[in-house]
Structures are given as structure tokens and as C-alpha cells.
Design a protein around this motif. Structure first.
Motif, PDB file in Angstrom:
ATOM      1  N   GLU A  31      -2.674   1.567   4.278  1.00 34.37           N
ATOM      2  CA  GLU A  31      -3.405   2.870   4.539  1.00 34.37           C
ATOM      3  C   GLU A  31      -2.531   3.962   5.111  1.00 34.37           C
ATOM      4  O   GLU A  31      -1.527   3.712   5.974  1.00 34.37           O
ATOM      5  CB  GLU A  31      -4.585   2.744   5.611  1.00 34.37           C
ATOM      6  CG  GLU A  31      -5.281   3.851   5.912  1.00 34.37           C
ATOM      7  CD  GLU A  31      -6.572   4.065   4.683  1.00 34.37           C
ATOM      8  OE1 GLU A  31      -6.918   5.067   4.756  1.00 34.37           O
ATOM      9  OE2 GLU A  31      -6.631   3.089   4.080  1.00 34.37           O
ATOM     10  N   VAL A  32      -2.808   5.262   4.392  1.00 35.80           N
ATOM     11  CA  VAL A  32      -2.007   6.314   4.684  1.00 35.80           C
ATOM     12  C   VAL A  32      -2.652   7.493   5.545  1.00 35.80           C
ATOM     13  O   VAL A  32      -3.625   7.890   4.800  1.00 35.80           O
ATOM     14  CB  VAL A  32      -1.316   6.784   3.560  1.00 35.80           C
ATOM     15  CG1 VAL A  32      -0.615   8.201   3.957  1.00 35.80           C
ATOM     16  CG2 VAL A  32      -0.147   5.803   3.034  1.00 35.80           C
ATOM     17  N   CYS A  58      -0.884   1.167  -8.518  1.00 30.41           N
ATOM     18  CA  CYS A  58      -0.586   2.514  -7.882  1.00 30.41           C
ATOM     19  C   CYS A  58      -1.785   2.961  -6.908  1.00 30.41           C
ATOM     20  O   CYS A  58      -2.684   2.533  -6.634  1.00 30.41           O
ATOM     21  CB  CYS A  58      -0.593   3.766  -8.796  1.00 30.41           C
ATOM     22  SG  CYS A  58      -2.128   3.874  -9.883  1.00 30.41           S
ATOM     23  N   ASN A  59      -1.278   3.517  -5.807  1.00 32.85           N
ATOM     24  CA  ASN A  59      -2.065   3.825  -4.806  1.00 32.85           C
ATOM     25  C   ASN A  59      -2.602   5.503  -4.905  1.00 32.85           C
ATOM     26  O   ASN A  59      -1.835   6.290  -4.834  1.00 32.85           O
ATOM     27  CB  ASN A  59      -1.315   3.637  -3.241  1.00 32.85           C
ATOM     28  CG  ASN A  59      -1.101   2.330  -2.948  1.00 32.85           C
ATOM     29  OD1 ASN A  59      -1.848   1.670  -3.023  1.00 32.85           O
ATOM     30  ND2 ASN A  59       0.210   2.165  -2.140  1.00 32.85           N
ATOM     31  N   SER A  60      -3.810   5.489  -4.971  1.00 34.31           N
ATOM     32  CA  SER A  60      -4.370   6.888  -4.943  1.00 34.31           C
ATOM     33  C   SER A  60      -4.216   7.242  -3.633  1.00 34.31           C
ATOM     34  O   SER A  60      -4.279   6.771  -2.742  1.00 34.31           O
ATOM     35  CB  SER A  60      -5.929   6.828  -5.524  1.00 34.31           C
ATOM     36  OG  SER A  60      -6.136   5.997  -6.383  1.00 34.31           O
ATOM     37  N   CYS A  61      -4.161   8.542  -3.614  1.00 34.67           N
ATOM     38  CA  CYS A  61      -4.170   9.418  -2.486  1.00 34.67           C
ATOM     39  C   CYS A  61      -4.298  10.942  -2.729  1.00 34.67           C
ATOM     40  O   CYS A  61      -4.330  11.478  -3.727  1.00 34.67           O
ATOM     41  CB  CYS A  61      -2.655   9.416  -1.862  1.00 34.67           C
ATOM     42  SG  CYS A  61      -1.497  10.365  -2.677  1.00 34.67           S
ATOM     43  N   ILE A  62      -4.628  11.538  -1.540  1.00 36.34           N
ATOM     44  CA  ILE A  62      -5.039  12.991  -1.798  1.00 36.34           C
ATOM     45  C   ILE A  62      -4.158  13.959  -0.645  1.00 36.34           C
ATOM     46  O   ILE A  62      -3.615  13.292   0.258  1.00 36.34           O
ATOM     47  CB  ILE A  62      -6.459  13.514  -1.316  1.00 36.34           C
ATOM     48  CG1 ILE A  62      -6.827  12.777   0.156  1.00 36.34           C
ATOM     49  CG2 ILE A  62      -7.403  12.989  -2.508  1.00 36.34           C
ATOM     50  CD1 ILE A  62      -8.369  13.336   0.559  1.00 36.34           C
ATOM     51  N   ILE A 111      -2.411  13.971   4.557  1.00 40.10           N
ATOM     52  CA  ILE A 111      -2.007  12.917   3.423  1.00 40.10           C
ATOM     53  C   ILE A 111      -2.564  11.836   3.541  1.00 40.10           C
ATOM     54  O   ILE A 111      -2.498  11.302   4.722  1.00 40.10           O
ATOM     55  CB  ILE A 111      -0.700  13.091   3.182  1.00 40.10           C
ATOM     56  CG1 ILE A 111       0.121  14.203   2.844  1.00 40.10           C
ATOM     57  CG2 ILE A 111      -0.390  12.027   1.884  1.00 40.10           C
ATOM     58  CD1 ILE A 111       1.673  14.277   2.494  1.00 40.10           C
ATOM     59  N   THR A 112      -3.628  11.288   2.678  1.00 42.16           N
ATOM     60  CA  THR A 112      -4.166  10.186   3.074  1.00 42.16           C
ATOM     61  C   THR A 112      -4.685   9.407   1.797  1.00 42.16           C
ATOM     62  O   THR A 112      -4.877   9.796   0.800  1.00 42.16           O
ATOM     63  CB  THR A 112      -5.627  10.527   3.905  1.00 42.16           C
ATOM     64  OG1 THR A 112      -6.261   9.211   4.436  1.00 42.16           O
ATOM     65  CG2 THR A 112      -6.526  11.368   3.217  1.00 42.16           C
ATOM     66  N   THR A 113      -4.848   7.908   2.170  1.00 44.18           N
ATOM     67  CA  THR A 113      -5.136   6.910   0.853  1.00 44.18           C
ATOM     68  C   THR A 113      -6.575   6.691   1.294  1.00 44.18           C
ATOM     69  O   THR A 113      -7.265   5.629   0.505  1.00 44.18           O
ATOM     70  CB  THR A 113      -4.322   5.933   0.930  1.00 44.18           C
ATOM     71  OG1 THR A 113      -4.440   5.219   2.100  1.00 44.18           O
ATOM     72  CG2 THR A 113      -2.997   6.509   0.477  1.00 44.18           C
ATOM     73  N   ASN A 114      -7.337   7.440   2.125  1.00 47.49           N
ATOM     74  CA  ASN A 114      -8.692   7.009   2.124  1.00 47.49           C
ATOM     75  C   ASN A 114      -9.615   7.154   0.997  1.00 47.49           C
ATOM     76  O   ASN A 114      -9.725   8.256   0.355  1.00 47.49           O
ATOM     77  CB  ASN A 114      -9.502   8.002   3.623  1.00 47.49           C
ATOM     78  CG  ASN A 114     -10.786   7.529   4.053  1.00 47.49           C
ATOM     79  OD1 ASN A 114     -11.767   8.340   3.185  1.00 47.49           O
ATOM     80  ND2 ASN A 114     -10.952   6.785   4.936  1.00 47.49           N
TER      81      ASN A 114
END
Length: 251
Positions: A47-48, A191-195, A216-219
Motif C-alpha cells: 500500500e502506497v 503492475c500496481n495501479s495508482c493515482i 500518491i496512493t494505491t488505494n
């Protein structure tokens, strides 16, 4: 006792043999693909959740960064409010994109982030941009240069402003859509989706002259909500920009 030799029989019918091999390959490929998707649901993702602040103290160290720009070792900046460190974090996130970037941005002229997006497109990443039309035509914007490199752009035909400032990277359903468009010639990597989302436009002033924030988050909830809104706007907005040969008209 009669033993039917399938291989011997197929060897007499080369076209049938080839079709059987092709069908078997496709079947095995699909089994592996669905197994991959199933197993992937059990793989824990890191989690980012990074919060970047831009304020009046962000460029106190800018001259040190300029002096260090051509050196191989990055500057270890001690400024906790360093804007350049925050910009580098955004670039690092863009550099991880493998398939697609969907960006909704009111206005955009950051040279550093333009280069990051340019490099992403050179890797084969699809870039879609939703922009405020009045800003897309403004002198100094990076939108036209990205369109000339192959980015797709749309904007609203409205007196209201498209005021979003967010970017979605490798959202899962969008990645699958791209793979289907390519005929599944390539299977999605893990791959890790993120925004990247916040108040700041990706501009020199946004990063260096205003009080702004970027997250910046992977929520997963935020990713899906923003992707759904981007998809809705993409279908609703009819104005699109095409590549132009003479960029001097926008200088």
C-alpha cells in the motif's frame, strides 16, 4: 488389439495437425491467463500513501539542485519542504507505468513531467488527456507537444471549467481493455495501479509559487472512482485536438 495412433493419423493431415496445435496453444494460454488472474488476487500489494506538500519553503534549495543536475549521484536534500524531491517522486511514479496513463489536468507546462510522460509513451504506454480547452490552446502548454507524440486528448464544450488535477496509472480494467485491443498478444504483467491526485496543476507555478498538495496512493477505492469519472468524461467530451505540423503558432 487395435491401437489408434493419433500422432500418426495427424501426420497425414498437416492442416488439421497445425490447427490442433494452434488450438491447444490458445487453450493452454487462456488457462494460464485465468490462473494468473486468480492467483494475483491473493498476492498482497504494498500500500502506497504519500502526501506531498508544496509551499513557500519548497525552493529554498533550488540552486543546489541546479548545480547538481549533471552529476551522477542525486542530491541528498535536507529541506523537508523540497519541491524538487516531490517532483522527483511524481516522476518516479510515472516511470513505473507499463500500459496506460489517464490524466485529467486543468493546465500543464512542467518540463520535467513532460519528459517523464514522453519517455512513458516511448515505452509503449498509452496516454489519454482530458484538459480544459481554454488552457490547451494557451502559449507554453505541453499538451500540444504530447498530442504530436501520440497522446489522445479531449475536452468539454462548456462554460464550466474542467478543473480536475489527477492522473491514473495502470488501472486494472483499463489494462485488460488495452490487452484486448492488442489481441492479447501480450499478457499484463503484475503492475500496481495508482493515482496522483491533488490541488496542484502540473505547472511551474503550481509546484513553485503556490500552496498546494498532491497525494500518491494505491488505494483501490480511489483508483476505481477516479477511473470511472475519467471514463465518463472521456465519453461525454466531444472536443478533441489533433497533431499539428507547425508548433510556432502556439509559441
Amino acid at each position: 488389439m487395435f491401437i489408434f495412433d493419433v500422432h500418426a493419423w495427424l501426420s497425414h493431415y498437416p492442416i488439421t495437425y497445425t490447427c490442433c496445435i494452434a488450438a491447444s496453444t490458445v487453450a493452454v494460454s487462456e488457462v494460464i491467463w485465468f490462473a494468473y488472474k486468480y492467483i494475483r488476487t491473493f498476492i498482497p500489494r504494498k500500500e502506497v500513501f504519500d502526501v506531498l506538500m508544496f509551499n513557500e519553503n519548497g525552493y529554498e534549495c533550488i540552486f543546489q539542485h541546479h548545480k547538481n543536475v549533471n552529476k551522477s549521484a542525486p542530491l541528498k536534500c535536507k529541506n523537508v519542504n523540497c519541491s524538487q524531491n516531490s517532483i522527483n517522486r511524481i516522476i518516479e511514479t510515472i516511470d513505473k507505468a507499463q500500459y496506460c496513463i489517464d490524466m485529467a489536468m486543468f493546465t500543464f507546462n512542467s518540463t520535467e513531467l513532460f519528459e517523464a510522460l514522453k519517455q512513458a509513451m516511448a515505452r509503449g504506454v498509452q496516454l489519454r488527456i482530458i484538459c480544459e480547452n481554454s488552457r490547451a490552446f494557451k502559449a507554453g502548454t505541453s499538451i500540444w507537444m504530447l498530442i504530436n507524440l501520440g497522446a489522445m486528448m479531449r475536452g468539454p464544450k462548456s462554460l464550466s471549467l474542467m478543473h480536475h488535477k489527477f492522473c491514473i496509472i495502470d488501472e486494472e480494467l483499463r489494462v485488460e481493455e488495452i490487452c484486448l485491443e492488442r489481441g492479447r498478444r501480450t499478457k499484463p504483467n503484475l503492475c500496481n495501479s495508482c493515482i496522483i491526485n491533488g490541488s496542484a496543476n502540473w505547472t511551474i507555478r503550481g509546484f513553485g509559487g503556490n500552496w498546494e498538495n498532491i497525494v500518491i496512493t494505491t488505494n483501490n477505492v480511489m483508483i476505481k472512482e477516479l477511473q470511472a469519472e475519467f471514463n465518463r468524461m472521456w465519453k461525454a467530451f466531444t472536443i478533441s485536438l489533433e497533431p499539428v505540423e507547425d508548433m510556432k503558432m502556439f509559441a
